[in-house]
Design a protein around this motif. Structure first.
Motif, PDB file in Angstrom:
ATOM      1  N   GLY A   1       1.054  -1.236   0.131  1.00 26.81           N
ATOM      2  CA  GLY A   1      -0.107   0.142   0.103  1.00 26.81           C
ATOM      3  C   GLY A   1       0.828   1.287  -0.137  1.00 26.81           C
ATOM      4  O   GLY A   1       2.029   1.208  -0.165  1.00 26.81           O
ATOM      5  N   SER A   2       0.298   2.192  -0.051  1.00 25.15           N
ATOM      6  CA  SER A   2       0.770   3.621  -0.019  1.00 25.15           C
ATOM      7  C   SER A   2       0.918   4.399   1.201  1.00 25.15           C
ATOM      8  O   SER A   2       1.759   5.486   1.575  1.00 25.15           O
ATOM      9  CB  SER A   2       0.461   4.513  -1.198  1.00 25.15           C
ATOM     10  OG  SER A   2      -0.867   4.637  -1.140  1.00 25.15           O
ATOM     11  N   ASP A   3      -0.118   3.990   2.309  1.00 26.12           N
ATOM     12  CA  ASP A   3      -0.461   4.516   3.514  1.00 26.12           C
ATOM     13  C   ASP A   3       0.458   4.146   4.500  1.00 26.12           C
ATOM     14  O   ASP A   3       0.228   2.928   4.975  1.00 26.12           O
ATOM     15  CB  ASP A   3      -1.738   4.589   3.798  1.00 26.12           C
ATOM     16  CG  ASP A   3      -1.992   5.313   5.368  1.00 26.12           C
ATOM     17  OD1 ASP A   3      -1.218   5.821   5.758  1.00 26.12           O
ATOM     18  OD2 ASP A   3      -3.379   5.404   5.552  1.00 26.12           O
ATOM     19  N   ASP A   4       1.593   4.648   4.941  1.00 26.93           N
ATOM     20  CA  ASP A   4       2.530   3.992   5.986  1.00 26.93           C
ATOM     21  C   ASP A   4       1.797   3.800   7.275  1.00 26.93           C
ATOM     22  O   ASP A   4       2.178   2.882   7.863  1.00 26.93           O
ATOM     23  CB  ASP A   4       3.671   5.078   6.370  1.00 26.93           C
ATOM     24  CG  ASP A   4       4.500   5.131   5.365  1.00 26.93           C
ATOM     25  OD1 ASP A   4       4.728   4.434   4.305  1.00 26.93           O
ATOM     26  OD2 ASP A   4       5.576   6.060   5.319  1.00 26.93           O
TER      27      ASP A   4
ATOM     28  N   ASP B   1      13.111   3.086   4.199  1.00 27.23           N
ATOM     29  CA  ASP B   1      12.529   4.377   4.138  1.00 27.23           C
ATOM     30  C   ASP B   1      12.888   4.937   5.771  1.00 27.23           C
ATOM     31  O   ASP B   1      12.210   4.624   6.589  1.00 27.23           O
ATOM     32  CB  ASP B   1      10.899   4.349   4.077  1.00 27.23           C
ATOM     33  CG  ASP B   1      10.184   5.593   4.151  1.00 27.23           C
ATOM     34  OD1 ASP B   1      10.851   6.817   4.417  1.00 27.23           O
ATOM     35  OD2 ASP B   1       8.880   5.616   3.851  1.00 27.23           O
ATOM     36  N   SER B   2      13.790   6.028   5.791  1.00 31.09           N
ATOM     37  CA  SER B   2      14.317   6.565   6.739  1.00 31.09           C
ATOM     38  C   SER B   2      13.088   7.361   7.562  1.00 31.09           C
ATOM     39  O   SER B   2      13.272   7.810   8.689  1.00 31.09           O
ATOM     40  CB  SER B   2      15.426   7.225   6.602  1.00 31.09           C
ATOM     41  OG  SER B   2      15.275   8.428   5.560  1.00 31.09           O
TER      42      SER B   2
ATOM     43  N   VAL C   1       6.056   5.859  17.254  1.00 34.15           N
ATOM     44  CA  VAL C   1       5.703   4.415  17.469  1.00 34.15           C
ATOM     45  C   VAL C   1       6.855   3.529  17.432  1.00 34.15           C
ATOM     46  O   VAL C   1       6.982   2.638  18.024  1.00 34.15           O
ATOM     47  CB  VAL C   1       4.281   3.773  16.780  1.00 34.15           C
ATOM     48  CG1 VAL C   1       4.986   3.797  15.162  1.00 34.15           C
ATOM     49  CG2 VAL C   1       4.043   2.704  17.177  1.00 34.15           C
ATOM     50  N   ILE C   2       7.602   4.072  16.534  1.00 33.10           N
ATOM     51  CA  ILE C   2       9.029   3.202  16.466  1.00 33.10           C
ATOM     52  C   ILE C   2      10.193   3.789  17.315  1.00 33.10           C
ATOM     53  O   ILE C   2      10.745   3.103  18.089  1.00 33.10           O
ATOM     54  CB  ILE C   2       9.494   3.262  14.828  1.00 33.10           C
ATOM     55  CG1 ILE C   2       8.457   2.523  14.063  1.00 33.10           C
ATOM     56  CG2 ILE C   2      11.009   2.708  14.845  1.00 33.10           C
ATOM     57  CD1 ILE C   2       8.615   2.432  12.468  1.00 33.10           C
TER      58      ILE C   2
ATOM     59  N   ILE D   1      17.126  -0.869   6.533  1.00 37.03           N
ATOM     60  CA  ILE D   1      18.035  -1.499   5.760  1.00 37.03           C
ATOM     61  C   ILE D   1      18.893  -0.326   5.003  1.00 37.03           C
ATOM     62  O   ILE D   1      18.649   0.371   4.631  1.00 37.03           O
ATOM     63  CB  ILE D   1      17.223  -2.416   4.743  1.00 37.03           C
ATOM     64  CG1 ILE D   1      16.519  -3.327   5.289  1.00 37.03           C
ATOM     65  CG2 ILE D   1      18.326  -2.987   3.684  1.00 37.03           C
ATOM     66  CD1 ILE D   1      17.172  -4.473   6.209  1.00 37.03           C
ATOM     67  N   THR D   2      20.424  -0.571   5.137  1.00 36.34           N
ATOM     68  CA  THR D   2      21.190   0.291   4.675  1.00 36.34           C
ATOM     69  C   THR D   2      21.758  -0.167   3.231  1.00 36.34           C
ATOM     70  O   THR D   2      22.279   0.740   2.422  1.00 36.34           O
ATOM     71  CB  THR D   2      22.262   0.511   5.711  1.00 36.34           C
ATOM     72  OG1 THR D   2      22.831  -0.869   6.065  1.00 36.34           O
ATOM     73  CG2 THR D   2      21.840   1.126   7.064  1.00 36.34           C
ATOM     74  N   SER D   3      21.806  -1.351   3.182  1.00 37.86           N
ATOM     75  CA  SER D   3      22.421  -1.768   1.886  1.00 37.86           C
ATOM     76  C   SER D   3      21.563  -1.865   0.765  1.00 37.86           C
ATOM     77  O   SER D   3      20.255  -2.128   0.849  1.00 37.86           O
ATOM     78  CB  SER D   3      23.345  -3.279   2.109  1.00 37.86           C
ATOM     79  OG  SER D   3      23.739  -3.469   0.747  1.00 37.86           O
TER      80      SER D   3
END
Ligand SMILES: [Zn+2]
Length: 139
Positions: A11-14, A32-33, A40-41, A51-53
């Protein structure tokens, strides 16, 4: 591939993703930073891995290390397409369903109850299992 229950959010809604993750007690794995800045996170209520790579093997390594994934490690126990637990099938059951050279060489088969894809422990399976095991070896 490692046997963990996963869900691809399309979906598009985070917020919808966050709500689903909280409700189903999932861990968010994202590139997605911006999502990482959500209260909440940052509060720790919802676990997330940024994920960085760009490289799939490095991404897998990061997830394994960050979440310390080894206690439930059951490689290829869930369908890669449907996220459904695979069911064991006898060699006779799959005779007409797999290529003859596979039937000749392999003894163990599993089937997805949803898409009916047949999996076997061929060379790809062995190579991936070895790779995953290497990732999990602690220095
Ligand atoms: Zn399937």
């Amino acid at each position: 591939m490692m046997g963990y229950d996963t869900l691809l959010f399309t979906g598009s809604d985070d917020w919808e993703m966050v709500v689903t993750a909280l409700r189903e007690e999932r861990v968010v794995v994202t590139k997605d930073s911006q999502i990482m800045k959500r209260g909440v996170i940052t509060s720790g209520r919802l676990k997330a891995v940024l994920i960085t790579s760009d490289e799939p093997e490095q991404q897998m390594k990061q997830v394994i290390e960050t979440l310390d994934l080894d206690c439930q490690f059951r490689p290829f126990s869930i369908c890669l397409e449907c996220n459904q637990p695979l069911v064991e099938r006898s060699k006779e059951d799959v005779e007409k369903l797999v290529p003859p050279h596979v039937f000749q060489a392999q003894e163990q088969y599993v089937e997805c109850p949803v898409c009916h894809r047949i999996y076997w422990k061929g060379t790809h399976w062995q190579a991936m299992t070895r790779k995953i095991e290497n990732f999990m070896k602690k220095p």
